[in-house]
Design a protein around this motif. Structure first.
Motif, mmCIF file in Angstrom:
data_model
loop_
_atom_site.group_PDB
_atom_site.id
_atom_site.type_symbol
_atom_site.label_atom_id
_atom_site.label_comp_id
_atom_site.label_asym_id
_atom_site.label_seq_id
_atom_site.Cartn_x
_atom_site.Cartn_y
_atom_site.Cartn_z
ATOM 1 N N PRO A 25 -3.882 -14.521 -21.609
ATOM 2 C CA PRO A 25 -3.051 -13.306 -21.642
ATOM 3 C C PRO A 25 -1.581 -13.615 -21.340
ATOM 4 O O PRO A 25 -1.274 -14.369 -20.416
ATOM 5 C CB PRO A 25 -3.665 -12.427 -20.543
ATOM 6 N N GLU A 26 -0.692 -13.031 -22.115
ATOM 7 C CA GLU A 26 0.735 -13.292 -21.929
ATOM 8 C C GLU A 26 1.255 -12.772 -20.597
ATOM 9 O O GLU A 26 2.279 -13.249 -20.100
ATOM 10 C CB GLU A 26 1.530 -12.677 -23.084
ATOM 11 N N ASP A 27 0.563 -11.781 -20.016
ATOM 12 C CA ASP A 27 1.018 -11.234 -18.736
ATOM 13 C C ASP A 27 0.394 -11.958 -17.541
ATOM 14 O O ASP A 27 0.584 -11.552 -16.391
ATOM 15 C CB ASP A 27 0.721 -9.738 -18.650
ATOM 16 N N ASP A 28 -0.329 -13.036 -17.804
ATOM 17 C CA ASP A 28 -0.922 -13.842 -16.732
ATOM 18 C C ASP A 28 0.206 -14.495 -15.933
ATOM 19 O O ASP A 28 1.107 -15.116 -16.508
ATOM 20 C CB ASP A 28 -1.825 -14.917 -17.345
ATOM 21 N N VAL A 29 0.166 -14.366 -14.611
ATOM 22 C CA VAL A 29 1.231 -14.929 -13.773
ATOM 23 C C VAL A 29 1.301 -16.448 -13.894
ATOM 24 O O VAL A 29 2.340 -17.054 -13.609
ATOM 25 C CB VAL A 29 1.044 -14.532 -12.289
ATOM 26 N N TYR A 31 0.726 -18.041 -16.803
ATOM 27 C CA TYR A 31 0.702 -18.264 -18.252
ATOM 28 C C TYR A 31 1.311 -19.610 -18.646
ATOM 29 O O TYR A 31 0.710 -20.381 -19.406
ATOM 30 C CB TYR A 31 1.443 -17.134 -18.961
ATOM 31 N N ASP A 32 2.501 -19.913 -18.155
ATOM 32 C CA ASP A 32 3.188 -21.143 -18.553
ATOM 33 C C ASP A 32 2.402 -22.386 -18.145
ATOM 34 O O ASP A 32 2.297 -23.347 -18.917
ATOM 35 C CB ASP A 32 4.591 -21.193 -17.948
ATOM 36 N N SER A 73 -7.523 -18.005 -11.380
ATOM 37 C CA SER A 73 -6.580 -17.137 -10.671
ATOM 38 C C SER A 73 -6.792 -17.264 -9.167
ATOM 39 O O SER A 73 -7.679 -17.992 -8.711
ATOM 40 C CB SER A 73 -6.776 -15.677 -11.105
#
Length: 205
Positions: A25-29, A31-32, A73
Protein backbone atom coordinates in the motif's frame (compact mmCIF):
# COMPACT_ATOMS: atom_id res chain seq x y z
CA UNK A 1 -5.26 -25.03 -29.62
CA UNK A 2 -4.97 -21.25 -29.33
CA UNK A 3 -8.27 -21.11 -27.49
CA UNK A 4 -7.18 -23.86 -25.13
CA UNK A 5 -3.94 -22.04 -24.39
CA UNK A 6 -5.77 -18.75 -23.85
CA UNK A 7 -7.90 -20.39 -21.19
CA UNK A 8 -5.07 -22.40 -19.63
CA UNK A 9 -6.64 -25.70 -20.60
CA UNK A 10 -5.11 -28.70 -22.28
CA UNK A 11 -6.57 -32.11 -22.95
CA UNK A 12 -9.98 -31.09 -21.64
CA UNK A 13 -8.78 -30.31 -18.13
CA UNK A 14 -8.60 -26.93 -16.47
CA UNK A 15 -5.24 -25.73 -15.25
CA UNK A 16 -6.18 -25.31 -11.60
CA UNK A 17 -4.56 -22.04 -10.69
CA UNK A 18 -5.26 -18.41 -9.98
CA UNK A 19 -3.23 -15.27 -10.65
CA UNK A 20 -3.07 -13.36 -7.36
CA UNK A 21 -2.01 -9.73 -7.52
CA UNK A 22 -0.44 -8.28 -4.38
CA UNK A 23 0.75 -4.76 -3.67
CA UNK A 24 2.47 -2.77 -0.96
CA UNK A 25 0.00 0.00 0.00
CA UNK A 26 1.26 3.46 -0.92
CA UNK A 27 0.10 4.83 2.44
CA UNK A 28 2.20 2.28 4.35
CA UNK A 29 4.53 4.16 6.71
CA UNK A 30 7.30 1.76 5.68
CA UNK A 31 6.52 1.95 1.96
CA UNK A 32 9.97 3.12 0.83
CA UNK A 33 11.82 0.51 2.88
CA UNK A 34 9.53 -2.27 1.66
CA UNK A 35 9.92 -1.09 -1.93
CA UNK A 36 13.71 -1.23 -1.53
CA UNK A 37 13.61 -4.76 -0.13
CA UNK A 38 11.32 -5.91 -2.93
CA UNK A 39 13.47 -4.29 -5.62
CA UNK A 40 16.67 -5.81 -4.23
CA UNK A 41 15.06 -9.21 -4.72
CA UNK A 42 13.79 -8.65 -8.24
CA UNK A 43 10.22 -7.79 -7.27
CA UNK A 44 8.08 -4.68 -7.50
CA UNK A 45 5.72 -2.75 -5.25
CA UNK A 46 2.97 -4.70 -6.99
CA UNK A 47 3.44 -8.30 -7.99
CA UNK A 48 1.36 -11.06 -9.54
CA UNK A 49 1.86 -14.66 -8.45
CA UNK A 50 0.38 -17.72 -10.11
CA UNK A 51 -0.99 -19.96 -7.37
CA UNK A 52 -1.58 -23.55 -8.41
CA UNK A 53 -3.91 -26.04 -6.79
CA UNK A 54 -2.49 -27.76 -3.73
CA UNK A 55 -2.80 -25.14 -1.01
CA UNK A 56 0.54 -23.78 0.19
CA UNK A 57 2.37 -26.42 -1.86
CA UNK A 58 1.11 -24.71 -5.01
CA UNK A 59 2.54 -21.31 -4.07
CA UNK A 60 5.40 -19.51 -5.75
CA UNK A 61 8.37 -19.63 -3.31
CA UNK A 62 8.40 -15.81 -3.19
CA UNK A 63 4.70 -15.53 -2.38
CA UNK A 64 4.81 -15.93 1.40
CA UNK A 65 7.92 -13.74 1.83
CA UNK A 66 6.19 -11.03 -0.22
CA UNK A 67 3.02 -11.35 1.86
CA UNK A 68 5.06 -11.02 5.05
CA UNK A 69 6.88 -8.01 3.62
CA UNK A 70 3.59 -6.32 2.69
CA UNK A 71 2.10 -7.03 6.15
CA UNK A 72 5.22 -6.22 8.18
CA UNK A 73 4.41 -3.53 10.75
CA UNK A 74 4.73 -2.49 14.37
CA UNK A 75 7.63 -4.01 16.29
CA UNK A 76 8.41 -6.30 13.33
CA UNK A 77 9.36 -3.26 11.23
CA UNK A 78 12.94 -3.46 12.54
CA UNK A 79 13.51 -6.08 9.83
CA UNK A 80 13.16 -3.24 7.31
CA UNK A 81 15.91 -1.07 8.76
CA UNK A 82 18.83 -0.30 6.46
CA UNK A 83 21.10 -2.36 8.72
CA UNK A 84 19.24 -5.49 7.60
CA UNK A 85 18.57 -4.42 4.01
CA UNK A 86 20.53 -7.28 2.45
CA UNK A 87 19.18 -9.84 4.93
CA UNK A 88 15.56 -8.72 5.13
CA UNK A 89 14.30 -11.07 2.42
CA UNK A 90 15.81 -14.07 4.22
CA UNK A 91 14.03 -12.90 7.36
CA UNK A 92 10.76 -12.87 5.42
CA UNK A 93 11.17 -16.54 4.54
CA UNK A 94 10.19 -17.48 8.09
CA UNK A 95 7.18 -16.23 10.08
CA UNK A 96 8.24 -12.96 11.72
CA UNK A 97 5.93 -13.10 14.72
CA UNK A 98 2.57 -14.57 15.61
CA UNK A 99 0.90 -11.18 15.12
CA UNK A 100 2.48 -10.70 11.70
CA UNK A 101 1.67 -14.22 10.51
CA UNK A 102 -1.90 -13.81 11.76
CA UNK A 103 -2.21 -10.71 9.55
CA UNK A 104 -0.94 -12.70 6.56
CA UNK A 105 -3.48 -15.47 7.18
CA UNK A 106 -6.34 -13.01 7.70
CA UNK A 107 -5.49 -11.16 4.49
CA UNK A 108 -5.36 -14.37 2.48
CA UNK A 109 -8.56 -15.85 3.91
CA UNK A 110 -10.55 -12.65 3.40
CA UNK A 111 -9.15 -12.19 -0.10
CA UNK A 112 -10.02 -15.74 -1.17
CA UNK A 113 -13.49 -15.44 0.37
CA UNK A 114 -14.14 -12.21 -1.52
CA UNK A 115 -13.14 -13.67 -4.89
CA UNK A 116 -15.08 -16.89 -4.31
CA UNK A 117 -18.17 -14.96 -3.26
CA UNK A 118 -17.95 -12.91 -6.45
CA UNK A 119 -18.27 -16.04 -8.59
CA UNK A 120 -20.92 -17.81 -6.53
CA UNK A 121 -23.86 -16.46 -8.55
CA UNK A 122 -22.88 -18.42 -11.66
CA UNK A 123 -21.07 -21.35 -10.07
CA UNK A 124 -23.98 -23.78 -10.43
CA UNK A 125 -24.28 -22.85 -14.10
CA UNK A 126 -20.55 -23.42 -14.66
CA UNK A 127 -20.76 -26.80 -12.96
CA UNK A 128 -23.68 -27.81 -15.16
CA UNK A 129 -21.75 -26.79 -18.28
CA UNK A 130 -18.69 -28.76 -17.13
CA UNK A 131 -20.83 -31.79 -16.37
CA UNK A 132 -22.76 -31.75 -19.65
CA UNK A 133 -19.87 -30.73 -21.88
CA UNK A 134 -20.16 -30.39 -25.63
CA UNK A 135 -22.76 -33.17 -25.66
CA UNK A 136 -25.06 -30.82 -23.78
CA UNK A 137 -25.01 -28.36 -26.65
CA UNK A 138 -22.58 -25.91 -25.05
CA UNK A 139 -20.21 -23.99 -27.29
CA UNK A 140 -16.50 -24.89 -26.94
CA UNK A 141 -15.62 -21.39 -25.74
CA UNK A 142 -18.32 -21.51 -23.06
CA UNK A 143 -17.16 -24.93 -21.91
CA UNK A 144 -13.53 -23.87 -21.73
CA UNK A 145 -14.40 -20.73 -19.77
CA UNK A 146 -16.45 -22.77 -17.29
CA UNK A 147 -13.63 -25.28 -16.87
CA UNK A 148 -11.16 -22.48 -16.27
CA UNK A 149 -13.32 -20.80 -13.63
CA UNK A 150 -13.89 -24.10 -11.86
CA UNK A 151 -10.14 -24.64 -11.82
CA UNK A 152 -9.64 -21.19 -10.33
CA UNK A 153 -12.27 -21.85 -7.68
CA UNK A 154 -10.64 -25.11 -6.64
CA UNK A 155 -7.24 -23.43 -6.41
CA UNK A 156 -8.64 -20.56 -4.33
CA UNK A 157 -10.64 -22.88 -2.08
CA UNK A 158 -7.54 -24.99 -1.46
CA UNK A 159 -5.50 -21.89 -0.72
CA UNK A 160 -8.15 -20.57 1.64
CA UNK A 161 -8.27 -23.89 3.51
CA UNK A 162 -4.47 -23.99 3.75
CA UNK A 163 -4.29 -20.55 5.35
CA UNK A 164 -7.22 -21.31 7.64
CA UNK A 165 -5.28 -24.35 8.87
CA UNK A 166 -2.17 -22.21 9.21
CA UNK A 167 -4.16 -19.69 11.24
CA UNK A 168 -5.14 -22.41 13.70
CA UNK A 169 -1.52 -23.57 13.92
CA UNK A 170 -0.12 -20.11 14.73
CA UNK A 171 0.70 -20.95 18.38
CA UNK A 172 2.86 -23.88 17.27
CA UNK A 173 4.84 -22.23 14.45
CA UNK A 174 8.51 -21.36 14.77
CA UNK A 175 9.01 -17.60 14.51
CA UNK A 176 11.97 -15.45 13.55
CA UNK A 177 13.32 -14.97 17.08
CA UNK A 178 13.57 -18.73 17.66
CA UNK A 179 14.86 -19.35 14.14
CA UNK A 180 17.57 -16.74 14.66
CA UNK A 181 18.71 -18.18 17.99
CA UNK A 182 18.93 -21.63 16.42
CA UNK A 183 20.90 -20.28 13.46
CA UNK A 184 23.40 -18.83 15.94
CA UNK A 185 23.47 -22.15 17.85
CA UNK A 186 22.31 -20.37 21.00
CA UNK A 187 19.47 -22.84 21.47
CA UNK A 188 19.05 -26.41 20.30
CA UNK A 189 16.23 -27.94 18.26
CA UNK A 190 14.20 -28.41 21.45
CA UNK A 191 14.50 -24.72 22.30
CA UNK A 192 16.91 -25.35 25.17
CA UNK A 193 19.83 -22.99 25.72
CA UNK A 194 23.22 -24.24 24.57
CA UNK A 195 24.97 -21.81 26.92
CA UNK A 196 26.83 -23.57 29.70
CA UNK A 197 28.11 -20.43 31.43
CA UNK A 198 30.41 -21.22 34.34
CA UNK A 199 29.04 -24.68 34.91
CA UNK A 200 31.41 -27.61 34.81
CA UNK A 201 30.50 -30.94 33.26
CA UNK A 202 28.65 -31.95 36.42
CA UNK A 203 26.40 -28.91 36.23
CA UNK A 204 27.90 -27.34 39.39
CA UNK A 205 29.30 -23.80 39.50
Amino acid sequence: TDLALDYGIYGGRAAEGYALSLAIPEDDVNYDDKADVAELNGLGVSQTFLCRAGGEMGLDPDFLPYMRLANCSGTDAFHLESLFRNEAWDHMRVPLSEESEAAVCKTMIEGCDAVLAGTESFRSEDRAVCREGLAGGHAPRRLLAALQREGERRALAGLRDAFAARQEALPTLEYYATWRLKSLSLIDEDGESTYSGNYDSSGIW
